[in-house]
Design an enzyme around this catalytic site. Sequence first.
Site, PDB file in Angstrom:
ATOM      1  N   HIS A  70       0.810  -1.221   0.000  1.00 60.75           N
ATOM      2  CA  HIS A  70       0.000   0.000   0.000  1.00 60.75           C
ATOM      3  C   HIS A  70       0.842   1.270   0.000  1.00 60.75           C
ATOM      4  O   HIS A  70       1.933   1.298   0.542  1.00 60.75           O
ATOM      5  CB  HIS A  70      -0.882   0.065   1.255  1.00 60.75           C
ATOM      6  CG  HIS A  70      -1.736  -1.127   1.461  1.00 60.75           C
ATOM      7  ND1 HIS A  70      -1.953  -1.653   2.708  1.00 60.75           N
ATOM      8  CD2 HIS A  70      -2.429  -1.900   0.601  1.00 60.75           C
ATOM      9  CE1 HIS A  70      -2.757  -2.703   2.604  1.00 60.75           C
ATOM     10  NE2 HIS A  70      -3.046  -2.875   1.335  1.00 60.75           N
ATOM     11  N   LYS A 111       5.213   6.625   7.453  1.00 61.73           N
ATOM     12  CA  LYS A 111       4.658   5.688   8.431  1.00 61.73           C
ATOM     13  C   LYS A 111       5.734   5.289   9.434  1.00 61.73           C
ATOM     14  O   LYS A 111       6.903   5.153   9.082  1.00 61.73           O
ATOM     15  CB  LYS A 111       4.168   4.405   7.747  1.00 61.73           C
ATOM     16  CG  LYS A 111       3.032   4.595   6.784  1.00 61.73           C
ATOM     17  CD  LYS A 111       2.652   3.267   6.141  1.00 61.73           C
ATOM     18  CE  LYS A 111       1.524   3.452   5.150  1.00 61.73           C
ATOM     19  NZ  LYS A 111       1.179   2.175   4.501  1.00 61.73           N
ATOM     20  N   ASP A 122      -6.133  -6.452  -2.065  1.00 63.07           N
ATOM     21  CA  ASP A 122      -4.688  -6.641  -2.051  1.00 63.07           C
ATOM     22  C   ASP A 122      -4.228  -7.677  -3.068  1.00 63.07           C
ATOM     23  O   ASP A 122      -3.120  -7.582  -3.590  1.00 63.07           O
ATOM     24  CB  ASP A 122      -4.200  -7.011  -0.654  1.00 63.07           C
ATOM     25  CG  ASP A 122      -4.173  -5.819   0.288  1.00 63.07           C
ATOM     26  OD1 ASP A 122      -4.358  -4.676  -0.183  1.00 63.07           O
ATOM     27  OD2 ASP A 122      -3.969  -6.033   1.491  1.00 63.07           O
ATOM     28  N   TYR A 173       0.484   1.675  13.877  1.00 58.49           N
ATOM     29  CA  TYR A 173       1.039   2.623  12.911  1.00 58.49           C
ATOM     30  C   TYR A 173       0.848   4.048  13.402  1.00 58.49           C
ATOM     31  O   TYR A 173      -0.234   4.391  13.879  1.00 58.49           O
ATOM     32  CB  TYR A 173       0.249   2.618  11.602  1.00 58.49           C
ATOM     33  CG  TYR A 173       0.187   1.403  10.784  1.00 58.49           C
ATOM     34  CD1 TYR A 173       0.855   1.363   9.565  1.00 58.49           C
ATOM     35  CD2 TYR A 173      -0.591   0.313  11.146  1.00 58.49           C
ATOM     36  CE1 TYR A 173       0.754   0.266   8.746  1.00 58.49           C
ATOM     37  CE2 TYR A 173      -0.690  -0.783  10.341  1.00 58.49           C
ATOM     38  CZ  TYR A 173      -0.013  -0.808   9.131  1.00 58.49           C
ATOM     39  OH  TYR A 173      -0.114  -1.892   8.319  1.00 58.49           O
TER      40      TYR A 173
END
Length: 177
Positions: free
Chosen positions: A62, A72, A169, A132
Amino acid sequence: MIFNETKLRGAYIIEANPIKDNRGFFSRAWCKREFEQHGLETNIVQCNISYNLKKGTLRGMHYQKNPYSETKYIRCIKGALYDVIIDLREDSKTFGQWVEVELTEENNKALYVPKGFAHGFQTLQDNTYVYYQVTEYYTSEAEGGVRWNDPKFNIIWPIKEPIVISSKDSSWPLFKS
């Protein structure tokens, strides 16, 4: 915290530097000042948790497209995962290369992923939680991805075929620069 830059410029594996005693340990997981001293982005606007029921769950690869590209900071808080990032910055000397790191609740490592990277992981244990911190708000129309098994990148996953993967995905397109 101990900052170890990977072969992909700007991406770091960050290790805890625990102070241990008879109670266990204490360690910083985040320090704006230390991140700034390494020239890393610190404008965290959102924190997310990913719970993964089964070993072999694959999430990725992603990214968010500009102008919503995000940095991130990723940590496994329970269980274990094989975390992978791909450098998609076309002006980078390491464009198209990837690195992996095993993040576990025991090793207390974290991964700092700068803007311009795709990110994904595969769980190595049942009941794995991933935490995250991100520098942009999620924007659905900016969502992007590349296929987890794209031959351009040839990522070597520990479990060859994902046990659990979303239809989104599994259907990301092959990468085109």
